[in-house]
Scaffold this active site. Sequence first.
Site, PDB file in Angstrom:
ATOM      1  N   GLU B 120      -9.818  30.819  -8.768  1.00  0.00           N
ATOM      2  CA  GLU B 120     -10.638  31.886  -9.361  1.00  0.00           C
ATOM      3  C   GLU B 120      -9.814  32.717 -10.356  1.00  0.00           C
ATOM      4  OE1 GLU B 120     -11.800  34.972  -6.644  1.00  0.00           O
ATOM      5  OE2 GLU B 120     -13.641  35.409  -7.750  1.00  0.00           O
ATOM      6  N   LYS B 197     -20.562  33.654 -10.443  1.00  0.00           N
ATOM      7  CA  LYS B 197     -20.388  34.016  -9.022  1.00  0.00           C
ATOM      8  C   LYS B 197     -21.606  34.775  -8.488  1.00  0.00           C
ATOM      9  CE  LYS B 197     -16.775  36.424  -6.305  1.00  0.00           C
ATOM     10  NZ  LYS B 197     -15.386  36.917  -6.424  1.00  0.00           N
ATOM     11  N   CYS B 234     -15.421  31.967  -4.737  1.00  0.00           N
ATOM     12  CA  CYS B 234     -14.752  32.868  -3.790  1.00  0.00           C
ATOM     13  C   CYS B 234     -15.654  33.454  -2.689  1.00  0.00           C
ATOM     14  CB  CYS B 234     -14.037  33.980  -4.544  1.00  0.00           C
ATOM     15  SG  CYS B 234     -12.822  34.849  -3.498  1.00  0.00           S
TER      16      CYS B 234
END
Lengths: 386, 386
Positions: B120, B197, B234
């Site tokens: 990330e 994300k 993540c």
Amino acid sequence: MEGKELKSLDELIRQNLTGDDLLEFNRIHYGRKDNHELEIKKENIQYGSKNNFEISCYDFPANKEELRKPRIVKVGLIQHSIAIPTDKPIIEQRSAIFEKVKKIIEIAADEGVNVLCLQEAWSMPFAFCTREKKPWCEFAESVIEGPSTLFLKELASTYGMVIISPILERDETHSDTIWNTAVVINEMGKVIGKHRKNHIPRVGDFNESTYYFEGNTGHPVFETTFGRIAINICYGRHHPLNWLMFGVNGAEIVFNPSATVAGLSEHLWAVEARNAAIANSYFTCAINRVGTESFPNEFTSGDGKPAHKEFGHFYGSSYVTAPDGSRTPGLSRVKDGLLIAQLDLNMCRQIKDKWGFCMTQRLDLYANSLNEAIKHDFIPQRLPKN
Amino acid sequence: MEGKELKSLDELIRQNLTGDDLLEFNRIHYGRKDNHELEIKKENIQYGSKNNFEISCYDFPANKEELRKPRIVKVGLIQHSIAIPTDKPIIEQRSAIFEKVKKIIEIAADEGVNVLCLQEAWSMPFAFCTREKKPWCEFAESVIEGPSTLFLKELASTYGMVIISPILERDETHSDTIWNTAVVINEMGKVIGKHRKNHIPRVGDFNESTYYFEGNTGHPVFETTFGRIAINICYGRHHPLNWLMFGVNGAEIVFNPSATVAGLSEHLWAVEARNAAIANSYFTCAINRVGTESFPNEFTSGDGKPAHKEFGHFYGSSYVTAPDGSRTPGLSRVKDGLLIAQLDLNMCRQIKDKWGFCMTQRLDLYANSLNEAIKHDFIPQRLPKN
């Protein structure tokens, strides 16, 4: 069979790591350096030893708060093998299991357990491998008046203990249908409700779809004197949405009474119920049957094994996970056992505040996504390679 | 800092268990007795050693089928620390990272990697702890023309490799907004799409909601020459529904580029991406940043720590899980590394057929449940205690 089996992976590690290495293993693997083991009365350990079951107890304290008092609950998980061979009369098989389980429940009561959960279909062998209807369907019993309920109601009221009793249910009101059901008995000995297994396996020797259908009771959460509890029965462990809905409905402790064997699922066992505790900020209690069960007639299997009479090895290893992802070591892989965990339910909200997994869930996004996904003309969101 | 850190939990176990004990640990913990390690070229190991990164490679074979040929893909996961201190000019920080990562990508290419994923926000320090907008927002870059994309496009086309590049995105077309985004570059060096994300943390030092918003790209699956891939960035790792929708859209490999630290999440790390592989019958590739990052100004934290300049220890430990739940050992907790896994994508459907987790998902039930749950006047399904 048991003679060849490893007794416990946790014990193996404890025997082979020392000092800082063990502490680091504990921190990374269990989520805390110290397992917070609580003492069991000596006479109870001796009684367990004499009757061939182990007992262990762990603490999950929460932070102190200014406005709420701690909400301490002791849960008990019982894993057990069947008591006599599967070719004996049904009533004898059941009575023999009652007898051995009663001894463990009495010790749980003496250790102050408030909420007790038994393993899946606890009062019978896990005969669904056979696909035979006779004699196994005779184990099915009424939620309200069945022998298991009557047996446990008395113990529940005697000891002031909520008991979750996962049984094979016969629903006489609805055409004598059969279900895989968890009965919830409160501490006064009253049946306060039931939950039916939502997801039914067709894998390996687990031919359960031959006997009962997917549950129709939704995702009930039972308000009890000792917190809000729910039950995710066995194979529902593999379904994150099943776990999710118990959380959405407010569960603080979700029990996962199971029956699963080595070779199939053992490397998943430590992952799934633990992941659910993390994702949903509640406690999970995973209970597995123990021992090997043999049946009178050979049966075939979903995985191409030759016809056989023995189910694989039910590996026990029952364990508890807290909302913060820390967990207890497991019970034995080979022996009956009682796992007690003292939980401060305040940890659920504390972890929601800390990690924010519920606040960031975006359920609206997923409601929309699933509404689309279930349509027959659904087009998956895929991007071309060029 | 690293001097005090354990190098690897997996290595610790290998050093302390032997013979049958190690095999039993491997079987129960990793899901297979033999890790199926594949050989790395000697010169590449030496090159890695000289440049301070480790390389390991594992195989995940599938069963032979009559009608389909094996579909073998090599994935590469890169974990790395930042290259120079965070108070240096941005362009220097970025160039220094490019330089170290380029060396690892070249080795990945030489080992035949087809699909490569970086961690990330790989081209910058994880500065979101600071809540400062200057200078960190300057790391944000265009998906199409940003320096990271230009750098990787060339490597992708040179080596015929799909590369996933998780960056801080600047969207000039939409009011200069900032996003946490994974860019997908195909093996001809063309950007074929991006994913933003979906779930943003507000926990500990992860003050990311200060910088960017929840993603608006849904759950895209990218068709590539080497299989259908997706990216769960993540914190989306904590959200089973996020993993689920990538599966529903047909992903065969889901990458989880992450940046997470010991003390917060290390005991969850081995659980969540692995659970997703199991629940959705696809491969998951969990990649974590490594090392400790220090920032010029002190910042405060969501968990009550005194103001500090150091993020915790990013513990690496990148690993791959197969649809059958078996996994590789992790990369180092302290060192840059390249993890290669050779996957036969046929295993996805084989496990769906064996375990049936997708067939038994009951998505219609949950679409209905979530439709109710998101209403403001939603009444949770709760049963009273008496």
